[in-house]
Structures are given as C-alpha cells and as structure tokens.
Design a protein around this motif. Structure first.
Motif, PDB file in Angstrom:
ATOM      1  N   GLU A 130      -2.849 -29.576  46.007  1.00  0.00           N
ATOM      2  CA  GLU A 130      -3.929 -30.359  45.936  1.00  0.00           C
ATOM      3  C   GLU A 130      -4.139 -31.697  47.047  1.00  0.00           C
ATOM      4  N   GLU A 131      -2.881 -32.071  47.312  1.00  0.00           N
ATOM      5  CA  GLU A 131      -2.671 -33.261  48.145  1.00  0.00           C
ATOM      6  C   GLU A 131      -3.238 -32.409  49.659  1.00  0.00           C
ATOM      7  N   GLU A 132      -2.567 -31.461  49.883  1.00  0.00           N
ATOM      8  CA  GLU A 132      -3.035 -30.688  51.209  1.00  0.00           C
ATOM      9  C   GLU A 132      -4.425 -30.529  51.349  1.00  0.00           C
ATOM     10  N   LYS A 133      -5.051 -30.245  50.262  1.00  0.00           N
ATOM     11  CA  LYS A 133      -6.500 -30.091  50.089  1.00  0.00           C
ATOM     12  C   LYS A 133      -7.308 -31.324  50.521  1.00  0.00           C
ATOM     13  N   VAL A 134      -7.004 -32.340  49.936  1.00  0.00           N
ATOM     14  CA  VAL A 134      -7.631 -33.627  49.960  1.00  0.00           C
ATOM     15  C   VAL A 134      -7.110 -34.241  51.409  1.00  0.00           C
ATOM     16  N   GLU A 135      -5.800 -33.846  52.237  1.00  0.00           N
ATOM     17  CA  GLU A 135      -5.636 -34.127  53.502  1.00  0.00           C
ATOM     18  C   GLU A 135      -6.733 -33.403  54.498  1.00  0.00           C
ATOM     19  N   ARG A 136      -6.733 -32.104  54.256  1.00  0.00           N
ATOM     20  CA  ARG A 136      -7.728 -31.490  55.255  1.00  0.00           C
ATOM     21  C   ARG A 136      -9.331 -31.786  54.981  1.00  0.00           C
ATOM     22  N   GLU A 137      -9.710 -32.305  53.920  1.00  0.00           N
ATOM     23  CA  GLU A 137     -11.127 -32.884  53.534  1.00  0.00           C
ATOM     24  C   GLU A 137     -11.049 -34.182  54.425  1.00  0.00           C
TER      25      GLU A 137
END
Length: 246
Positions: A130-137
């Motif tokens: 989920e952290e990686e998802k936020v970072e991609r956004e």
C-alpha cells in the motif's frame, strides 16, 4: 506570515501534542506497574481505546483543514525542520511501525508468539504494497506537472504576463488547473493517512492489551522526543544567529 489554516492548525497541534504528553505519562505508568498493580484486560483495552481516539482526532482535524489548504501539510509550519525531514507524504511512514516492533521484541517482556509473528509479517507485506501504491500515485502527480497541457499553460501564462494575451482569461484557466493539482495532492495525503491508520489498527489487533500499551508508549515517545530535539536544535540555531549578528 502564516495563513489562516496554518494559524488554526498550529494552535490545534500544540494542544494536541500537550495532551499526547499526558497520554504518554499514563502509558508509561501502566507499563512500569505491570507486576505491582496489574490492570485487567478490560482496563488496558479502555486505555488503548482512549489513546487511539486521540490519535484519530488528529486526522479528523487534518482532513477538515486540508479541504481549505492541503499545501500546508506538505510544508507544515508547526513542525521543526528535523521533524519535517522524517515525513513521508505528510506524516510518519507506516513501515516504521514494524521496525519499532522489532526493537521492542528485544526485552523478554515483549515476547511475541509464533502466531503474532506470522500475522505481523503478513501485515507488514500488505502495508508495504500500500505504501508503494501511494508512492506511485505521488510520482504520477509530480510527473503530471510536466505533461503537455501544463507546459502549454505555462507558456500561455508567460505570454499573458508579457501583455500578448488576456490576463484574466489565462488566470481563470490556471486556477482550474491548480485546483486539479491540489485535488490530486489531497488524494495522496488522504491515501497515505489511511495506510497509517490501517497500520496502527493492524498492529494493535495483533498485540495483547499490555503489548499495545508498550507499543503505543514507544511510538508516542519517539514522536515527542523528535519534536523535543527539533525544537532544541532550532533554539540553538537562533541563539547562534543572534550572537553572529552582534
């Protein structure tokens, strides 16, 4: 000069931190007296609930303020530069909670069962995704600033300032574009806060009531000590500057 949102939130934050210091004292007292005056699980759960309610209040007020001005949370005036240096998307990085768990496991008093270890590891993997998802956004939002439409808008705005086209019309278009940018940043902020809250709930669900007390005490103490060190450093810098100006 602070904006109205910064003024209001800074005032709220100071009071919130003051209450947080009180809460830390309560948690440490309970942790120290675990063998002398043992509390029931219900009492410990009630204490943990009071702590999490206070932590959640921060996000409730934060989200309300962000609707007016989300940018202040990406450059918070109420934090020291040291505190700001450790921010991840306007707050603490969720993965940090698992590093803290590892640190707490050293004393025998915080020994975790195999089942707890397994659940904590599964949670860590989910949270990292989920952290990686936020970072991609966030990366998408940043890269979008250089897309063709934004570049054309910058050119148009420059021509307007030079008097080659109407300023009012361009300003209106720029305002619409900026609203889109700010809306994107608000989504990133809220998404990161949701991961933080999910991490907190997930970790507390894995731990026993007494372990929750120890974890929350360590987590809060780290936040307050970082604030203390940041303020001390700022004060030392101010004194040095005054002496140099003499």
């Amino acid at each position: 000069m602070k904006s109205p949102v910064e003024e209001r939130f800074s005032e709220f934050y100071e009071k919130w931190v003051w209450k947080l210091e009180e809460i830390l004292h309560q948690l440490l007292e309970v942790s120290k007296q675990r063998s002398e005056a043992a509390k029931t699980e219900q009492e410990l759960q009630a204490l943990v609930s009071r702590v999490t309610s206070h932590l959640k209040e921060y996000y409730t007020v934060k989200w309300a303020a962000a609707r007016e001005d989300v940018l202040v949370f990406f450059s918070p005036a109420w934090l020291s530069p040291l505190e700001s240096a450790y921010l991840w998307m306007t707050g603490w990085k969720p993965s940090m909670a698992f590093r803290l768990l590892e640190s707490l496991k050293k004393p025998n008093a915080f020994a975790m069962t195999e089942e707890q270890e397994r659940k904590a590891e599964e949670l860590r993997v989910r949270i990292r995704m989920e952290e990686e998802k936020v970072e991609r956004e966030m990366e998408r939002q940043q890269v979008a600033m250089a897309d063709r439409k934004m570049v054309e808008l910058v050119k148009l705005s420059s021509r307007a300032r030079n008097g080659t086209s109407g300023v009012d019309g361009v300003d209106a278009v720029v305002e619409v574009a900026l609203k889109g940018v700010l809306a994107g940043l608000e989504r990133v902020m809220k998404a990161s806060d949701c991961v933080r809250l999910k991490t907190l709930k997930g970790v507390l669900d894995v731990l026993s009531p007494m372990q929750c007390v120890d974890f929350l005490a360590a987590n809060i103490a780290m936040q307050l000590r970082l604030r203390q060190w940041g303020k001390k450093r700022d004060m030392a810098g101010s004194i040095l500057q005054v002496n140099q100006d003499k």
